[in-house]
Motif scaffolding. Structure first.
Motif, PDB file in Angstrom:
ATOM      1  N   HIS A 175      -6.830 -10.167   7.653  1.00  0.00           N
ATOM      2  CA  HIS A 175      -7.234 -11.050   6.565  1.00  0.00           C
ATOM      3  C   HIS A 175      -6.702 -12.474   6.727  1.00  0.00           C
ATOM      4  N   ARG A 227      -3.946  -8.420  -3.056  1.00  0.00           N
ATOM      5  CA  ARG A 227      -4.667  -7.385  -2.313  1.00  0.00           C
ATOM      6  C   ARG A 227      -5.957  -7.993  -1.780  1.00  0.00           C
ATOM      7  N   HIS A 228      -6.477  -7.410  -0.706  1.00  0.00           N
ATOM      8  CA  HIS A 228      -7.612  -8.053  -0.038  1.00  0.00           C
ATOM      9  C   HIS A 228      -8.877  -8.022  -0.888  1.00  0.00           C
ATOM     10  N   GLY A 229      -8.976  -7.098  -1.835  1.00  0.00           N
ATOM     11  CA  GLY A 229     -10.142  -7.058  -2.698  1.00  0.00           C
ATOM     12  C   GLY A 229     -10.282  -8.260  -3.606  1.00  0.00           C
ATOM     13  N   GLU A 286     -14.526 -10.677  -0.104  1.00  0.00           N
ATOM     14  CA  GLU A 286     -14.658  -9.259  -0.463  1.00  0.00           C
ATOM     15  C   GLU A 286     -15.102  -9.091  -1.914  1.00  0.00           C
ATOM     16  N   SER A 333       0.828  -1.204   0.000  1.00  0.00           N
ATOM     17  CA  SER A 333       0.000   0.000   0.000  1.00  0.00           C
ATOM     18  C   SER A 333       0.861   1.253   0.000  1.00  0.00           C
ATOM     19  N   ASP A 361      -2.513   4.141  -3.370  1.00  0.00           N
ATOM     20  CA  ASP A 361      -3.200   2.844  -3.413  1.00  0.00           C
ATOM     21  C   ASP A 361      -3.169   2.235  -2.017  1.00  0.00           C
ATOM     22  N   ARG A 362      -4.248   2.390  -1.287  1.00  0.00           N
ATOM     23  CA  ARG A 362      -4.310   1.913   0.098  1.00  0.00           C
ATOM     24  C   ARG A 362      -4.791   0.473   0.208  1.00  0.00           C
ATOM     25  N   THR A 363      -5.174  -0.142  -0.888  1.00  0.00           N
ATOM     26  CA  THR A 363      -5.820  -1.458  -0.820  1.00  0.00           C
ATOM     27  C   THR A 363      -4.899  -2.616  -1.205  1.00  0.00           C
TER      28      THR A 363
END
Length: 336
Positions: free
Chosen positions: A45, A260-262, A267, A32, A36-38
């Protein structure tokens, strides 16, 4: 004598890995930045990641994950140990340096020898309070058609460390570019091509480059499967079929590069299992049989990790050849 893999929970016999391997993933990472924080998978997680892997073990027999979060990428060895134990899936951890936008201060001004010694010490002594042993070097990176000066130093140092320790090495080639240059730097430092995986080649629509890498003996990583915002899986499949048709099935590695967690299922993302749930069924529909799937998802990554130089030729079935011809015909019609 059976080869041993260095996993985060200790040595593991290659023969104990009975199921498929994800050859390029991230389980705990932090890339991050203010813009871009994601781009992260953090402590919150951990259980979601472990749950996905446990489900893949139950449904598809997932046996091993190659985790390529290295220095400067927010690596958390303790999280890898916890995830491995919770999921019941072996994890091989990485070391090295990513591309220069993420190089930590230790890289600046350091010589190739100093950097190589740092990696060798980490491989031999372990990382973190528990002394977790890296079992692969990677993902060591470059950003562009040619590596920068700093990237050339870190790639060369990584190659020297690989030669010294016997570990194999996986690269990050930004959007698939620069793979041939990476291979030249790494082999010039004495590393055998069979110990090298060139990353993100499924993002580069250049079958001739894929063939050249494979013909040289390097592994060609189709490792961003499911990342449709970068490249469609339809294009990935076309590129993979072309490489299979050229006779290089034994030089392909497959994975999803969840970074990334997305991307996690919880999610709304495609998750670590997209390869098994979607892409491999499409490959089967194009004519791949069980032997070919086994080669791509188990035999190839294990030979890569152990530095096996032998070829494992897999013939291309007529249905795959027909699918490739149909893909080419459709592409010509679409541009007519």
């Amino acid at each position: 004598m059976d080869s041993l893999l260095r996993t985060v929970t200790g040595p593991l016999s290659v023969t104990a890995v009975q199921g498929p391997v994800l050859a390029h993933e991230h389980l705990a990472i932090d890339l991050s930045r203010p813009t871009d924080r994601t781009a992260s998978l953090t402590a919150r997680h951990t259980m979601a990641v472990a749950g996905e892997l446990a489900d893949l073990r139950e449904r598809f027999g997932l046996s091993l994950v190659v985790e390529l979060t290295c220095r400067g990428m927010g690596r958390v060895p303790a999280a890898l140990v916890r995830i491995s134990r919770e999921a019941g899936v072996a994890v091989v951890a990485g070391t090295g340096w990513y591309h220069d936008a993420f190089h930590p201060p230790e890289v600046k001004g350091a010589s190739v020898g100093e950097l190589a010694n740092r990696l060798v010490e980490e491989i031999e002594s372990g990382v973190g309070p528990g002394g977790t042993s890296p079992g692969v070097i990677g993902e060591v990176g470059s950003h562009g058609d040619l590596p920068s000066e700093a990237e050339t130093r870190t790639l060369t140092a990584a190659a020297h460390a690989a030669v010294t320790t016997g570990l194999s090495l996986a690269t990050h080639a930004q959007l698939g570019r620069g793979g041939l240059a990476q291979l030249e730097v790494l082999t010039a430092a004495g590393l055998e091509p069979c110990q090298i995986s060139i990353g993100h080649q499924d993002l580069l629509d250049a079958p001739a480059i894929h063939r050249e890498l494979a013909a040289a003996g390097a592994y060609v990583a189709f490792d961003t499967v499911g990342k449709e915002s970068y490249q469609s899986d339809a294009t990935r499949l076309r590129l993979l079929l072309a490489l299979l048709e050229a006779g290089h099935a034994d030089r392909v590695l497959l994975s999803c590069d969840i970074s990334r967690h997305g991307y996690l299922l919880g999610e709304g993302g495609h998750g670590y299992g997209h390869l098994f749930r979607s892409f491999l069924p499409d490959l089967r529909a194009a004519g791949a049989d069980d032997a070919l799937i086994h080669l791509l998802t188990r035999r190839n990554p294990l030979r890569f990790l152990t530095g096996g130089g032998g070829r494992a030729r897999q013939s291309v079935r007529p249905r795959i050849r027909a699918a490739l011809q149909e893909s080419s015909r459709t592409g010509r019609e679409a541009t007519a």
